[in-house]
Design an enzyme around this catalytic site. Structure first.
Site: not given
Ligand code: GLN
Length: 491
Positions: A175, A151, A76
């Site tokens: 994410s 994400s 990532k």
């Molecule tokens: N979707 C969640 C957020 O927007 C989790 C994001 C993540 O785990 N980095 O914060």
């Protein structure tokens, strides 16, 4: 060999029946072919990857035995790679070549893995769809008009579409697990402190963990074993021995107590998703697990608590992007320093990141701190206590990973609250620090994957892997190949 796993590739390279160079070349060809449709990558590291694969072949010939010998992996883009562009999906880091490797990257290299590229993600990992990436959204290989989740969407796409057998993502509130569910692959968030965060671009430091993506539970266990462990460079990386996670995969889950929160299968969940999760519970039972009804009374406060804690920490962590030390700087001729800061941040950050910085700054400000941030921390304690009470009676807890299958690109982008609700089942494990995994457990009638989440006791990734692997032995969801992955790596 079609669709080889990381384990298959490692064994074949070690046995000399496959060369790391051939494996790497095939992966790069797959990426080149499917990347235009899927946009999983922000940077493809063809030359360094091929050069590295050649060194791996030399080591294989010298009979070195490494856990990821010659295995291609995607990382990532919020995980620092020395000299390899690392943007975190942000314009702010558009031209950032980190001067050092994240600890996990060093461990991948020591284990013989070959990094083939950096994957797309929501800007600074804030989002659930990859649509907040400054470089355009990734597409779900099961239906390219849909999101892969986020994400870490690019990592999920790269694994689901067979561009690479394994990938790394980061999980703060879901994410890794949510995109894994939406793309039909395995994704794990380890216990907080299991994996070093050194070199992970910080979003919310008390929640962030790096975690594996793979197609099989074995590969997730293998990859976690490589990246886990204490690190003097990260004081939150726990001094705990790292077990051989793959040794936990015995197939034997007789007597395992599986906790279920009935209301989570009844309200606010798509009926097909709930049906797949119920069927999965039946599979676990048929292997000798027993179901235990449990209650997590504060779970309904998890979303507000998460979005207060995470934004507060983000507002502090993102203060470093000031246009001075590194990253983007707005061109402001003759302006004073303050104007330079303002314009850099106005131009460098996208809308969702700005929304979170403003929210986070607000909840930390005098007069609101007690009402919001402190209250959220107290709720966080209650959520952790709910889990402690539940784990007195169960060994793991099952929920859906996501309340729906993959939604359409564009569908939620103008409705942040709707987007935040995608995380309703995933945010409480990180709030409590607990490990959690998502594994494929079915498809909707539209042919979209469904994920099963299992949350475990602190430090007990082994039970999650054991249960996930046992489930995998009796099901074939994990073998299904999305239409966009027209053929496997095909070695
Ligand atoms: N979707 C969640 C957020 O927007 C989790 C994001 C993540 O785990 N980095 O914060």
């Amino acid at each position: 060999m079609s669709d080889p796993t990381a384990r298959d590739i490692r064994d074949a390279v070690a046995a000399g029946s496959l060369s790391a160079v051939d494996v790497c070349r095939t992966c790069l060809e797959r990426i080149a072919r499917d990347e235009p449709q899927l946009h999983a990558f922000l940077t493809i590291a063809s030359e360094p990857a091929m050069a590295r694969a050649a060194t791996i072949d030399a080591r294989a010939r010298a009979s070195e035995r490494l856990p990821l010998l010659g295995v291609p992996i995607a990382v990532k883009d919020n995980i620092s790679t020395r000299g390899l562009r690392t943007t975190a999906g942000s314009r702010m880091l558009d031209a950032f070549d980190p001067p050092y490797d994240a600890t996990v990257v060093g461990r991948l290299e020591a284990a013989g893995a070959v990094i083939v590229g950096k994957t797309n993600c929501d800007e600074f990992a804030m989002g659930s769809s990859t649509e907040n990436s400054a470089y355009g959204a990734s597409r779900n290989p099961w239906a390219t008009d849909r999101t892969p989740g986020g994400s870490s969407g690019g990592s999920a796409v790269a694994v689901a579409s067979r561009m690479v057998p394994i990938a790394l993502g980061s999980d703060t509130g879901g994410s890794v697990r949510q995109p894994a569910a939406l793309c039909g692959v395995v994704g794990m968030k380890p216990s907080y402190g299991r994996v070093s965060r050194y070199g992970l671009i910080a979003f919310a430091s008390s929640l962030d963990q790096i975690g594996p993506f793979s197609r099989t539970v074995f590969d997730a266990a293998l990859l976690l074993g490589v990246i886990a462990g204490h690190d003097p460079a990260d004081s939150t990386a726990a001094r705990r021995p790292v077990p051989d996670f793959t040794a936990a995969l015995t197939g034997d889950i007789r007597g395992l107590r599986v906790g279920v929160v009935r209301s989570m299968l009844e309200e606010g969940v798509d009926a097909e998703v709930a049906g797949s999760v119920r069927d999965a519970l039946g599979v676990l039972q048929s292997r000798g697990a027993t179901l235990v009804d449990i209650d997590l009374p504060h779970a309904r406060f998890a979303i507000p608590a998460y979005y207060l804690v995470a934004t507060a920490e983000a507002s502090s962590n993102l203060a470093r992007y000031d246009g001075v030390r590194y990253g983007f700087r707005a061109s402001t001729t003759d302006a004073d320093l303050r104007t330079m800061y303002e314009q850099t941040r106005a131009q460098g950050f996208g809308a969702e990141v700005k929304r979170r910085i403003i929210l986070g700054t607000y909840v930390l400000s005098t007069g609101y701190y007690e009402a919001y941030y402190l209250k959220a921390q107290q709720v966080r304690t209650l959520i952790r206590q709910d889990y402690e009470a539940a784990f007195a009676r169960t060994d793991l807890i099952v929920t859906p990973t996501s309340p729906t299958a993959a939604f359409r690109l564009g569908e939620r982008i103008d409705d942040p609250l709707q987007m935040y609700l995608a995380d309703v089942f995933t945010v409480s494990a990180p709030l409590a620090g607990l490990p959690a995994v998502s594994i494929p457990c079915g498809f909707t009638r539209d042919g979209l994957p469904v994920g099963l989440q299992m949350v475990g006791r602190m430090w007990d990734e082994e039970t999650l892997f054991r249960a996930g692997d046992a489930y995998e032995r009796d099901t074939a969801w994990w073998k299904a190949r999305p239409p966009e992955a027209r053929e496997g790596i095909g070695l």
